[in-house]
Design a protein around this motif. Structure first.
Motif, PDB file in Angstrom:
ATOM      1  N   LYS A 171       0.827  -1.208   0.000  1.00  0.00           N
ATOM      2  CA  LYS A 171       0.000   0.000   0.000  1.00  0.00           C
ATOM      3  C   LYS A 171       0.867   1.266   0.000  1.00  0.00           C
ATOM      4  O   LYS A 171       0.635   2.197  -0.782  1.00  0.00           O
ATOM      5  N   THR A 172       1.857   1.304   0.880  1.00  0.00           N
ATOM      6  CA  THR A 172       2.679   2.519   0.969  1.00  0.00           C
ATOM      7  C   THR A 172       3.606   2.653  -0.245  1.00  0.00           C
ATOM      8  O   THR A 172       3.735   3.732  -0.826  1.00  0.00           O
ATOM      9  N   HIS A 173       4.230   1.569  -0.661  1.00  0.00           N
ATOM     10  CA  HIS A 173       5.138   1.625  -1.813  1.00  0.00           C
ATOM     11  C   HIS A 173       4.382   2.035  -3.076  1.00  0.00           C
ATOM     12  O   HIS A 173       4.811   2.930  -3.823  1.00  0.00           O
ATOM     13  N   GLU A 174       3.250   1.391  -3.291  1.00  0.00           N
ATOM     14  CA  GLU A 174       2.542   1.616  -4.563  1.00  0.00           C
ATOM     15  C   GLU A 174       1.749   2.927  -4.574  1.00  0.00           C
ATOM     16  O   GLU A 174       1.321   3.378  -5.633  1.00  0.00           O
ATOM     17  N   SER A 175       1.605   3.572  -3.413  1.00  0.00           N
ATOM     18  CA  SER A 175       1.004   4.916  -3.422  1.00  0.00           C
ATOM     19  C   SER A 175       1.955   5.894  -4.114  1.00  0.00           C
ATOM     20  O   SER A 175       1.537   6.957  -4.570  1.00  0.00           O
ATOM     21  N   ILE A 176       3.220   5.516  -4.213  1.00  0.00           N
ATOM     22  CA  ILE A 176       4.211   6.379  -4.877  1.00  0.00           C
ATOM     23  C   ILE A 176       4.594   5.818  -6.253  1.00  0.00           C
ATOM     24  O   ILE A 176       4.697   6.558  -7.221  1.00  0.00           O
ATOM     25  N   SER A 177       4.748   4.487  -6.356  1.00  0.00           N
ATOM     26  CA  SER A 177       5.124   3.906  -7.656  1.00  0.00           C
ATOM     27  C   SER A 177       3.936   3.865  -8.622  1.00  0.00           C
ATOM     28  O   SER A 177       4.117   3.817  -9.833  1.00  0.00           O
ATOM     29  N   ARG A 178       2.745   3.874  -8.073  1.00  0.00           N
ATOM     30  CA  ARG A 178       1.489   3.859  -8.837  1.00  0.00           C
ATOM     31  C   ARG A 178       1.446   2.710  -9.848  1.00  0.00           C
ATOM     32  O   ARG A 178       1.010   2.876 -10.981  1.00  0.00           O
ATOM     33  N   ALA A 179       1.953   1.546  -9.410  1.00  0.00           N
ATOM     34  CA  ALA A 179       1.956   0.358 -10.273  1.00  0.00           C
ATOM     35  C   ALA A 179       1.612  -0.863  -9.413  1.00  0.00           C
ATOM     36  O   ALA A 179       2.459  -1.326  -8.648  1.00  0.00           O
ATOM     37  N   PRO A 180       0.375  -1.367  -9.525  1.00  0.00           N
ATOM     38  CA  PRO A 180      -0.015  -2.519  -8.716  1.00  0.00           C
ATOM     39  C   PRO A 180       0.936  -3.689  -8.941  1.00  0.00           C
ATOM     40  O   PRO A 180       1.332  -3.983 -10.077  1.00  0.00           O
ATOM     41  N   GLY A 181       1.314  -4.358  -7.880  1.00  0.00           N
ATOM     42  CA  GLY A 181       2.221  -5.510  -7.986  1.00  0.00           C
ATOM     43  C   GLY A 181       3.686  -5.140  -7.921  1.00  0.00           C
ATOM     44  O   GLY A 181       4.556  -6.013  -7.806  1.00  0.00           O
ATOM     45  N   SER A 182       3.992  -3.839  -7.986  1.00  0.00           N
ATOM     46  CA  SER A 182       5.403  -3.447  -8.066  1.00  0.00           C
ATOM     47  C   SER A 182       6.140  -3.698  -6.751  1.00  0.00           C
ATOM     48  O   SER A 182       7.338  -3.996  -6.750  1.00  0.00           O
ATOM     49  N   PHE A 183       5.443  -3.599  -5.605  1.00  0.00           N
ATOM     50  CA  PHE A 183       6.132  -3.829  -4.335  1.00  0.00           C
ATOM     51  C   PHE A 183       6.620  -5.279  -4.260  1.00  0.00           C
ATOM     52  O   PHE A 183       7.793  -5.542  -3.961  1.00  0.00           O
ATOM     53  N   GLU A 184       5.724  -6.197  -4.570  1.00  0.00           N
ATOM     54  CA  GLU A 184       6.108  -7.613  -4.478  1.00  0.00           C
ATOM     55  C   GLU A 184       7.246  -7.927  -5.454  1.00  0.00           C
ATOM     56  O   GLU A 184       8.213  -8.601  -5.101  1.00  0.00           O
ATOM     57  N   ASN A 185       7.143  -7.423  -6.681  1.00  0.00           N
ATOM     58  CA  ASN A 185       8.216  -7.643  -7.669  1.00  0.00           C
ATOM     59  C   ASN A 185       9.546  -7.102  -7.165  1.00  0.00           C
ATOM     60  O   ASN A 185      10.589  -7.755  -7.269  1.00  0.00           O
ATOM     61  N   THR A 186       9.505  -5.886  -6.605  1.00  0.00           N
ATOM     62  CA  THR A 186      10.755  -5.251  -6.169  1.00  0.00           C
ATOM     63  C   THR A 186      11.361  -5.987  -4.977  1.00  0.00           C
ATOM     64  O   THR A 186      12.580  -6.153  -4.892  1.00  0.00           O
ATOM     65  N   MET A 187      10.505  -6.451  -4.062  1.00  0.00           N
ATOM     66  CA  MET A 187      11.022  -7.229  -2.920  1.00  0.00           C
ATOM     67  C   MET A 187      11.706  -8.505  -3.405  1.00  0.00           C
ATOM     68  O   MET A 187      12.798  -8.864  -2.957  1.00  0.00           O
ATOM     69  N   GLU A 188      11.046  -9.186  -4.341  1.00  0.00           N
ATOM     70  CA  GLU A 188      11.643 -10.408  -4.903  1.00  0.00           C
ATOM     71  C   GLU A 188      12.934 -10.085  -5.641  1.00  0.00           C
ATOM     72  O   GLU A 188      13.946 -10.777  -5.522  1.00  0.00           O
ATOM     73  N   GLY A 189      12.873  -9.009  -6.429  1.00  0.00           N
ATOM     74  CA  GLY A 189      14.041  -8.610  -7.215  1.00  0.00           C
ATOM     75  C   GLY A 189      15.220  -8.246  -6.336  1.00  0.00           C
ATOM     76  O   GLY A 189      16.367  -8.602  -6.624  1.00  0.00           O
ATOM     77  N   LEU A 190      14.935  -7.535  -5.235  1.00  0.00           N
ATOM     78  CA  LEU A 190      16.016  -7.147  -4.328  1.00  0.00           C
ATOM     79  C   LEU A 190      16.653  -8.387  -3.703  1.00  0.00           C
ATOM     80  O   LEU A 190      17.886  -8.487  -3.620  1.00  0.00           O
ATOM     81  N   ARG A 191      15.841  -9.341  -3.314  1.00  0.00           N
ATOM     82  CA  ARG A 191      16.409 -10.569  -2.725  1.00  0.00           C
ATOM     83  C   ARG A 191      17.254 -11.316  -3.760  1.00  0.00           C
ATOM     84  O   ARG A 191      18.364 -11.766  -3.469  1.00  0.00           O
ATOM     85  N   HIS A 192      16.752 -11.415  -4.984  1.00  0.00           N
ATOM     86  CA  HIS A 192      17.526 -12.097  -6.021  1.00  0.00           C
ATOM     87  C   HIS A 192      18.850 -11.371  -6.289  1.00  0.00           C
ATOM     88  O   HIS A 192      19.887 -12.009  -6.488  1.00  0.00           O
ATOM     89  N   ALA A 193      18.803 -10.047  -6.296  1.00  0.00           N
ATOM     90  CA  ALA A 193      20.032  -9.276  -6.555  1.00  0.00           C
ATOM     91  C   ALA A 193      21.050  -9.499  -5.438  1.00  0.00           C
ATOM     92  O   ALA A 193      22.242  -9.703  -5.700  1.00  0.00           O
ATOM     93  N   LEU A 194      20.575  -9.468  -4.190  1.00  0.00           N
ATOM     94  CA  LEU A 194      21.498  -9.681  -3.064  1.00  0.00           C
ATOM     95  C   LEU A 194      22.111 -11.079  -3.126  1.00  0.00           C
ATOM     96  O   LEU A 194      23.293 -11.266  -2.826  1.00  0.00           O
TER      97      LEU A 194
END
Ligand code: SF4
Length: 318
Positions: free
Chosen positions: A127-150
């Protein structure tokens, strides 16, 4: 620090986006593998082919839009790495494409030594992330992406999280830092950037901009938690807007073309040579109300490094 724009379109729609409103999105034919390969060749020959901080050549930022959306992104990255084998390459990405683990692993493998990914996070949940990114699903994608990158990063590679500080964002800041400490304590760096009001962001400027010194109080409130991270950086903050204990986090990267010339307070300031100065958009939209000359030296150790002017010492106090 040349910024290489790799793709003009994006798969999120940040309220603070500084991309140009016209003449950029949708111009995909200007970002093909052939065009970028030619620009890299011309840059290597000494021509100014990539705008922004073209005169400092210690590293590249790969930007967009969202650079990983370029269908030839892996080839482009490989080409830049081949042409500049020892240069630091920093990929500025929203991290959504890293949700595809195979793609993420390929990026880090091709990026090689001295490769970094910088991923922005805006809130602590969808809710908080996507109030700024304005893209549904982007928080979950970014969390997954960050873990994969690390997990994909090797020695001599880094993954940093970026937080663009705006009047809207700071409401979520404490929760965001706590979420990072809980889920991603292994990030290499947390970077705070005070919003630059350019491009799309100008439309929302009244919701974004606030005094830098007010912004600094939100960061400072989290000081103890920030010390648990490997590295913290503050970008775009003049020293006079910050409590002294935050000074060792300051990194100066702004190009002179973005800065106010000859601010009368700076002329009287004892830290003029160590300070980034005043961003033009902060002067234009906020009037830079908290820029005040510092007339007494403070209890800090100056490093002599123009990019990171203040050394960390235990003695620094607020
Ligand atoms: S007065 Fe100017 S030089 Fe001094 S800290 Fe503020 S912005 Fe920097």
């Amino acid at each position: 620090m040349p910024d290489f724009a790799i793709w003009p379109d994006c798969n999120i729609g940040c309220v603070f986006c500084s991309n140009p409103v016209e003449g950029f999105r949708g111009t995909n034919e200007k970002y093909t593998l052939d065009v970028i390969t030619r620009k890299v060749k011309e840059y290597k020959e000494g021509h100014r082919r990539f705008l922004k901080f073209d005169d400092v050549s210690d590293y590249f930022n790969l930007t967009g839009g969202e650079p990983t959306l370029n269908p030839d992104f892996l080839k482009i990255l490989g080409h830049i790495r081949k042409e500049f084998p020892s240069r630091l390459i920093r990929l500025l990405t929203n991290g959504r494409m890293f949700a595809y683990e195979k793609f993420c692993k390929s990026v880090f493998a091709i990026g090689g030594d001295k490769f970094e990914a910088a991923i922005p996070i805006f809130g602590y949940d969808a809710k908080t992330h996507e109030s700024i990114s304005r893209a549904p699903g982007s928080f979950e994608n970014t969390m997954e992406g960050l873990r994969h990158a690390l997990d994909a990063r090797k020695d001599n590679q880094k993954v940093e999280v970026r937080v663009i500080l705006t009047r809207i964002q700071v409401k979520f800041l404490d929760g965001l830092i706590e979420m990072l400490l809980e889920r991603f304590p292994d990030i290499d760096r947390l970077c705070f950037l005070f919003v630059e009001v350019e491009g799309f962001a100008e439309k929302y400027r009244d919701r974004l901009v606030f005094p830098m010194s007010e912004c600094a109080t939100h960061v400072d409130r989290n000081y103890e938690n920030l010390q648990k991270l490997k590295e913290v950086r503050l970008y775009h903050f003049p020293l006079c807007t910050l409590p002294t204990r935050l000074w060792p986090f300051v990194h100066n990267t702004l190009s002179d073309i973005k800065l106010v010339e000859n601010h009368e307070e700076c002329a009287k300031c004892v830290y003029k040579e160590s300070c980034v100065g005043v961003h033009r958009s902060y002067m234009k939209y906020m009037g830079a109300p908290d820029i005040k000359a510092i007339t007494m030296e403070r209890s800090v150790t100056l490093s002599g490094d123009r990019y990171r002017p203040v050394s960390y010492t235990e003695e620094v106090v607020s």
